[in-house]
Design an enzyme around this catalytic site. Structure first.
Site, PDB file in Angstrom:
ATOM      1  N   SER A  53       0.886  -1.355  -0.154  1.00 43.33           N
ATOM      2  CA  SER A  53      -0.073   0.054   0.468  1.00 43.33           C
ATOM      3  C   SER A  53       0.791   1.373   0.065  1.00 43.33           C
ATOM      4  CB  SER A  53      -0.828  -0.249   1.130  1.00 43.33           C
ATOM      5  OG  SER A  53      -1.384   0.735   1.009  1.00 43.33           O
TER       6      SER A  53
ATOM      7  N   TYR B  74      -1.889  -0.736  10.010  1.00 40.68           N
ATOM      8  CA  TYR B  74      -2.343  -1.968   9.468  1.00 40.68           C
ATOM      9  C   TYR B  74      -0.770  -1.601   8.358  1.00 40.68           C
ATOM     10  CZ  TYR B  74      -3.570  -2.151   4.714  1.00 40.68           C
ATOM     11  OH  TYR B  74      -4.062  -2.113   3.595  1.00 40.68           O
TER      12      TYR B  74
ATOM     13  N   LYS C  84       2.228  -3.439   6.388  1.00 41.67           N
ATOM     14  CA  LYS C  84       2.688  -3.725   5.063  1.00 41.67           C
ATOM     15  C   LYS C  84       4.033  -3.718   5.265  1.00 41.67           C
ATOM     16  CE  LYS C  84      -1.627  -4.604   3.362  1.00 41.67           C
ATOM     17  NZ  LYS C  84      -1.955  -6.349   2.842  1.00 41.67           N
TER      18      LYS C  84
HETATM   19  P1  NAD Z   1     -11.059  -7.754   1.366  1.00 41.19           P
HETATM   20  O1  NAD Z   1     -10.641  -7.143   3.005  1.00 41.19           O
HETATM   21  O2  NAD Z   1     -12.336  -7.213   0.779  1.00 41.19           O
HETATM   22  O3  NAD Z   1      -9.984  -8.753   0.482  1.00 41.19           O
HETATM   23  C1  NAD Z   1      -8.965  -9.596   2.114  1.00 41.19           C
HETATM   24  C2  NAD Z   1      -9.618 -10.942   1.648  1.00 41.19           C
HETATM   25  O4  NAD Z   1      -8.685 -11.778   2.770  1.00 41.19           O
HETATM   26  C3  NAD Z   1     -11.102 -10.966   2.728  1.00 41.19           C
HETATM   27  O5  NAD Z   1     -11.721 -11.526   1.598  1.00 41.19           O
HETATM   28  C4  NAD Z   1     -10.918 -11.743   4.104  1.00 41.19           C
HETATM   29  O6  NAD Z   1     -11.805 -13.072   4.088  1.00 41.19           O
HETATM   30  C5  NAD Z   1      -9.283 -12.612   3.415  1.00 41.19           C
HETATM   31  N1  NAD Z   1      -9.039 -12.877   4.251  1.00 41.19           N
HETATM   32  C6  NAD Z   1      -7.991 -12.202   5.411  1.00 41.19           C
HETATM   33  N2  NAD Z   1      -7.419 -12.711   6.109  1.00 41.19           N
HETATM   34  C7  NAD Z   1      -6.927 -13.778   6.138  1.00 41.19           C
HETATM   35  C8  NAD Z   1      -6.564 -15.200   6.643  1.00 41.19           C
HETATM   36  N3  NAD Z   1      -6.003 -15.238   7.581  1.00 41.19           N
HETATM   37  N4  NAD Z   1      -6.800 -16.512   5.762  1.00 41.19           N
HETATM   38  C9  NAD Z   1      -7.339 -15.982   4.327  1.00 41.19           C
HETATM   39  N5  NAD Z   1      -8.220 -15.246   4.271  1.00 41.19           N
HETATM   40  C10 NAD Z   1      -8.440 -14.102   4.527  1.00 41.19           C
HETATM   41  O7  NAD Z   1      -9.898  -6.330   0.873  1.00 41.19           O
HETATM   42  P2  NAD Z   1      -9.277  -6.405  -0.547  1.00 41.19           P
HETATM   43  O8  NAD Z   1      -9.601  -4.415  -0.446  1.00 41.19           O
HETATM   44  O9  NAD Z   1      -9.778  -6.509  -1.705  1.00 41.19           O
HETATM   45  O10 NAD Z   1      -7.336  -5.673  -0.291  1.00 41.19           O
HETATM   46  C11 NAD Z   1      -6.891  -7.148  -0.682  1.00 41.19           C
HETATM   47  C12 NAD Z   1      -5.416  -6.329  -0.140  1.00 41.19           C
HETATM   48  O11 NAD Z   1      -4.850  -5.620  -0.804  1.00 41.19           O
HETATM   49  C13 NAD Z   1      -5.051  -6.540   1.591  1.00 41.19           C
HETATM   50  O12 NAD Z   1      -4.196  -7.202   1.487  1.00 41.19           O
HETATM   51  C14 NAD Z   1      -5.448  -4.928   1.343  1.00 41.19           C
HETATM   52  O13 NAD Z   1      -4.206  -4.949   2.599  1.00 41.19           O
HETATM   53  C15 NAD Z   1      -4.145  -4.703   0.856  1.00 41.19           C
HETATM   54  N6  NAD Z   1      -4.877  -2.920  -0.185  1.00 41.19           N
HETATM   55  C16 NAD Z   1      -6.496  -2.505  -0.280  1.00 41.19           C
HETATM   56  C17 NAD Z   1      -6.060  -1.901  -0.507  1.00 41.19           C
HETATM   57  C18 NAD Z   1      -7.720  -0.980  -0.739  1.00 41.19           C
HETATM   58  O14 NAD Z   1      -8.201   0.344  -0.280  1.00 41.19           O
HETATM   59  N7  NAD Z   1      -9.052  -1.576  -1.179  1.00 41.19           N
HETATM   60  C19 NAD Z   1      -5.328  -0.676  -0.842  1.00 41.19           C
HETATM   61  C20 NAD Z   1      -4.255  -1.190  -0.448  1.00 41.19           C
HETATM   62  C21 NAD Z   1      -3.700  -2.188  -0.013  1.00 41.19           C
END
Ligand code: NAD
Ligand code: UDP
Length: 338
Positions: free
Chosen positions: A124, A149, A153
């Site tokens: 991120s 958080y 990362k």
């Molecule tokens: P999201 O919460 O929709 O998807 C993450 C998924 O991981 C969820 O479906 C959750 O059920 C699953 N999960 C969490 N812990 C788990 C575990 N231990 N085992 C199995 N499954 C697990 O989030 P997203 O927005 O799709 O983000 C995906 C990734 O991108 C994340 O790592 C997030 O930190 C990163 N990210 C997201 C954003 C954003 O704004 N959406 C920005 C920067 C980085």
């Protein structure tokens, strides 16, 4: 390639499964559904006309991950699984450190035991320090994160760099996302935050659909053209395509590499609200509120490195992001519960 997609039922993961399938890859998903619904994958399969293999389970279960890797002859991993709420991480830091760090280390263990050498990680823009000048290039200073958080990362990036350095055949791509928004143009998959959204775009679309009364604009006295905060919003479909480009890159590089996934353009809160109203023909009631603690005035990416080395560029406009968010929101006001 056969790609293990951790967290593939989530917002970005489900869109990436569609783009992987459309590019000829085979995604195999593991997700514990702690923040998602299996319906996202049924809908993703509907979009691409092909089933997506799904395992409900936790990435920290090394035995299960090894079993999936072996059974599906996995070539590469995309690691989305993680907890992602900045505000929640401030209130309960330990579950964030446990889940995000342990899942990354468990995955590295499973990859080591099964001989998988390639991984893409969801990082991120929050890993960048607050005192950098814009645009943020990949070599900008990192650290001094303002919340747990962000630290997870930062720490996972370091774990994966060390993982790459420990064997000359390994290849790691760290993707630093800016502000992912929007939904698949079909309106079948999109983002459905639990409870009150923290992020701007879901708050705007939930206000437009009548689920929230009014958008609070957090600060209108920033040193920006209209006084409101500026961010680099990127359409989730462009972001998903960035992962397909990263897979290609992994095929011909070893070691650890880092890339920004953004558009390189900043949009203010007021500009985003106006674009949404215009693209969707709706009104979004707004009021000015105090600044949110820890917010930067401006944050946007330099995208030169990803254009040159990943051969990837975001193509969709702010209007596309607004239209597709609205299309998803109005057809699924309660997300996958509808
Ligand atoms: P999201 O919460 O929709 O998807 C993450 C998924 O991981 C969820 O479906 C959750 O059920 C699953 N999960 C969490 N812990 C788990 C575990 N231990 N085992 C199995 N499954 C697990 O989030 P997203 O927005 O799709 O983000 C995906 C990734 O991108 C994340 O790592 C997030 O930190 C990163 N990210 C997201 C954003 C954003 O704004 N959406 C920005 C920067 C980085
Ligand atoms: N923002 C806002 N009202 C909201 C949510 C966000 O004014 O209800 C502003 C926030 O202050 C920032 C921008 O919108 O300037 C993007 O916020 P978001 O939380 O989506 O992303 P981040 O700040 O994490 O980059």
């Amino acid at each position: 390639m056969n790609v293990l997609v951790t967290g593939g039922a989530g917002y970005i993961g489900s869109h990436t499964c569609v783009e992987l399938t459309e590019a000829g890859h085979t995604p195999i998903v593991i997700d514990n559904l702690s923040n998602s619904s299996p319906k996202s994958l049924e809908r993703a399969a509907e979009i691409c006309g092909r089933q997506i293999r799904f395992y409900e389970g936790d990435v920290r279960d090394v035995g299960l991950v090894e079993q999936i890797i072996t059974e599906h002859n996995i070539d590469c991993v995309i690691h989305f699984a993680g907890l992602k709420s900045v505000s929640e991480s401030v209130k309960m830091p330990l579950p964030y450190y446990r889940n995000n760090l342990e899942s990354t280390m468990a995955l590295c263990d499973a990859m080591t035991h099964t001989g998988v050498k390639k991984i893409v990680f969801s990082s991120s823009a929050t890993v960048y320090s607050a005192d950098n000048i814009m645009p943020l290039s990949e070599s900008a200073k990192t650290g001094d994160c303002t919340n747990p958080y962000g630290w997870t990362k930062y720490m996972c990036e370091q774990i994966l760099r060390d993982f790459a350095a420990a064997s000359s055949e390994r290849s790691v791509v760290l993707l630093r996302y800016f502000n992912p928004v929007g939904a698949h143009p079909s309106g079948l998959i999109g983002e459905h935050p639990n409870g009150v959204p923290n992020n701007l775009m879901p708050y705007i679309s939930q206000t437009a659909v009548g689920k929230r009364e009014c958008l609070s604009i957090f600060g209108d006295d920033y040193p920006t053209p209209d006084g409101t905060g500026v961010r680099d919003y990127i359409h989730v479909v462009d972001l998903a395509k960035g992962h397909v480009a990263a897979l290609k890159y992994l095929g011909s590089h070893t070691g650890a590499s880092v890339f920004n996934l953004g558009t390189g353009k900043g949009t203010s809160v007021r500009q985003m609200v106006a674009a949404f109203e215009q693209a969707c023909g709706v009104t979004v009631p707004c009021k000015t509120a105090p600044r949110r603690a820890g917010d930067l005035a401006v944050c946007y990416a330099s995208v030169d490195k990803s254009a040159c080395e990943l051969d990837w560029k975001a193509e969709k406009t702010i209007e596309d992001m607004c239209r597709d968010s609205w299309n998803w929101q109005k057809n699924n006001p309660n997300g996958y519960d509808d």
